[in-house]
Design an enzyme around this catalytic site. Structure first.
Site, PDB file in Angstrom:
ATOM      1  N   LYS A 159       0.861  -1.189   0.000  1.00 58.59           N
ATOM      2  CA  LYS A 159       0.000   0.000   0.000  1.00 58.59           C
ATOM      3  C   LYS A 159       0.892   1.233   0.000  1.00 58.59           C
ATOM      4  O   LYS A 159       2.055   1.161   0.419  1.00 58.59           O
ATOM      5  CB  LYS A 159      -0.872   0.013   1.261  1.00 58.59           C
ATOM      6  N   ASP A 195      -6.995   4.589  -4.641  1.00 61.87           N
ATOM      7  CA  ASP A 195      -7.673   4.473  -3.343  1.00 61.87           C
ATOM      8  C   ASP A 195      -8.261   5.862  -3.092  1.00 61.87           C
ATOM      9  O   ASP A 195      -8.441   6.644  -4.048  1.00 61.87           O
ATOM     10  CB  ASP A 195      -6.675   4.046  -2.241  1.00 61.87           C
TER      11      ASP A 195
END
Ligand code: NDP
Length: 465
Positions: free
Chosen positions: A140, A180
């Site tokens: 991430k 995201d």
């Protein structure tokens, strides 16, 4: 990782001593990382039965290795605004675990991004990706950059400055970021364009790309659609369905919009949406076209909804209940948290149950607090944890990687059918694993153990590294 601490006094299950010793060590070695600690505790605390049945995980120090990222890159992002002023933000890429494939996970641009937030998201991603059954590891990234109010040119310069460092660490078979919060099609475009320019390679180093330049049909919709497919699976197993039922949705971004769209397609009635400024309740059903215009096209606050529909109810953030959020305080059958982490408290969970909700499918990452999850599990309702229910996005990203590798683009029907199949597989994997331990309805435990097994066994089979 520091030497594990003594087991906690409150560890009721002796099989959890190993887990809590690791968590205590984690708290000392990574202090002030509350979100990461919360995510680690959520996963590890449910592994007791699996650790009891298979003691070789401790010998291989699997838990200690899992909570420590393989690599973390923290970097400076210096960029210039339209007035010539230079700004500096913090950039992150955490490459958590590559036992199952190239690191895969989104990039988040939001002012509350910290190392803790990125580590919590990366940790969750390991198990989510494992659950899809596809060959992808967990990672991430992001930055504490606030895109709100910035011009397109400023967004482009920020993305280019971010990629100026990130490109050294990613690649089609190494690490493949996606979007995201705060990173949508526009940002992926600027990031991919600069990656190409810096490396001279036209390869699938990012997913969520435009359809004309390597993107997959259905990727934009996948997380929201998948979240609804997961709810459908949970309800079908209980001989129920979404059709004709009122649903609550939080958020007004990519995941929320496509959750609402799919709910309408399946005959349900989504009556709420929310953003960081307030909540809309429209009892006739959310006007999806208007929502898209306000949030996707014009990027405005949700209160604008009232200009077209004055009969809808708007609750500003300042009027939220002291123990939670307005969006969860309406009667409904199913609820879909699709905004952000910890947006559903135990007070909200109690209100949902009192208002007739029997199904929760999490589109956002870790949207329910630990106490809220306990309320759902104790009530025995259909609860789909994020790492299972929102895995459709990353799964379709992997389908995009497959298409890029094959220099092809699949038709939408093929992608959507594959997504639906993957969500059913994930549901079956979670419920079968939970059933092994006598708790078929505990999909949270099932998801954690099923994901853990796949990663842990791959790590052991590949030897120490
Ligand atoms: P977007 O940026 O498109 O939308 C996020 C939405 O949440 C916006 O409407 C935003 O409001 C709202 N929001 C953000 N913070 C808060 C807050 N503190 N309180 C209330 N509302 C808030 O992001 P996505 O839709 O892509 O992501 C939403 C969630 O889904 C995240 O948890 C993400 O990690 C998760 N997710 C996303 C995937 C994807 O494919 N995009 C894949 C898997 C998970 P505002 O408009 O005011 O900013």
């Amino acid at each position: 990782m520091e030497t594990p601490a003594e087991p906690r006094a409150h560890s009721a299950d002796p099989n959890l001593d190993y887990v809590y010793a690791t968590l205590d060590g984690l708290q000392r070695s990574s202090p002030a990382q509350a979100e990461f600690y919360q995510a680690a505790e959520d996963v590890l605390a449910s592994l007791g039965p699996e650790l009891e049945s298979d003691t070789h995980y401790a010998k291989h120090a699997i838990i200690e290795r899992l909570v420590e990222p393989e690599r973390q890159v923290f970097f400076r992002v210096a960029w210039m605004d339209d007035k010539g002023q230079v700004h500096v933000n913090k950039g992150y890429r955490v490459q958590f675990n590559s036992a199952l494939g190239p690191y895969k996970g989104g990039l988040r641009f939001h002012p509350n991004v910290t190392a803790s937030v990125i580590k919590f998201l990366g940790f969750e991603q390991i198990f989510k990706n494992a659950l899809t059954g596809l060959p992808i590891g967990g990672g991430k990234g992001g930055a504490n950059f606030n895109p709100k109010g910035r011009s397109d040119a400023e967004i482009m310069r920020f993305c280019q400055a971010f990629m100026a460092e990130l490109h050294r660490h990613i690649g089609a078979t190494v690490d493949v970021p996606a979007g995201d919060i705060g990173v949508g099609a526009r940002e992926i475009g600027y990031l991919f364009g600069y990656y190409r320019r810096l490396t001279g390679r036209y390869e699938g180093a990012l997913t969520g790309k435009g359809l004309a330049w390597g993107g997959s049909l259905g990727r934009v919709e996948a997380t929201g659609y998948g979240c609804v497919y997961f709810a459908e699976n949970m309800l079908n197993a209980r001989h129920e369905s979404l059709e004709g039922n009122t649903c609550l949705v939080s958020g007004a971004g990519n995941v929320a919009i496509h959750t609402i769209e799919k709910l309408y397609q399946l005959g349900a009635i989504p009556v709420t949406c929310s953003d960081s400024t307030g909540t809309i309740h429209d009892h006739r059903g959310v006007d999806l076209d208007l929502l898209r215009t306000i949030k996707e096209r014009d990027r405005l606050p949700l209160s604008r909804y009232l200009e077209t529909h004055p009969e809808a109810e708007y609750t500003p953030l300042s009027d939220y209940p002291t123990d939670g959020h307005a969006v969860w305080r309406y009667p409904a059958r199913a609820a879909f948290p699709c905004a952000t982490q910890n947006e559903l408290t135990s007070g909200d969970a109690e209100a949902l149950l009192a208002n007739g909700v029997t199904c929760i499918s999490e589109g956002a990452n870790m949207p329910s607090t630990r106490a809220a999850v306990e309320v759902f599990l104790d009530a025995g309702i259909a609860y789909g944890p994020a790492k299972a229910a929102n895995a459709g996005g990353v799964a379709t990203s992997q389908l995009e990687m497959q298409q890029n590798a094959g220099l092809t683009q699949w038709p939408i029907d093929k992608v959507d059918a594959r997504l639906r199949e993957i969500m059913t597989d994930i549901f079956n994997r979670c419920s079968a694993t939970a059933a092994e331990f006598g708790e078929p309805n505990n999909l949270s435990m099932g998801a954690n153990i099923a994901g853990f097994r796949r990663v842990a066994n791959a790590m052991i089979e590949q030897g120490l590294y």
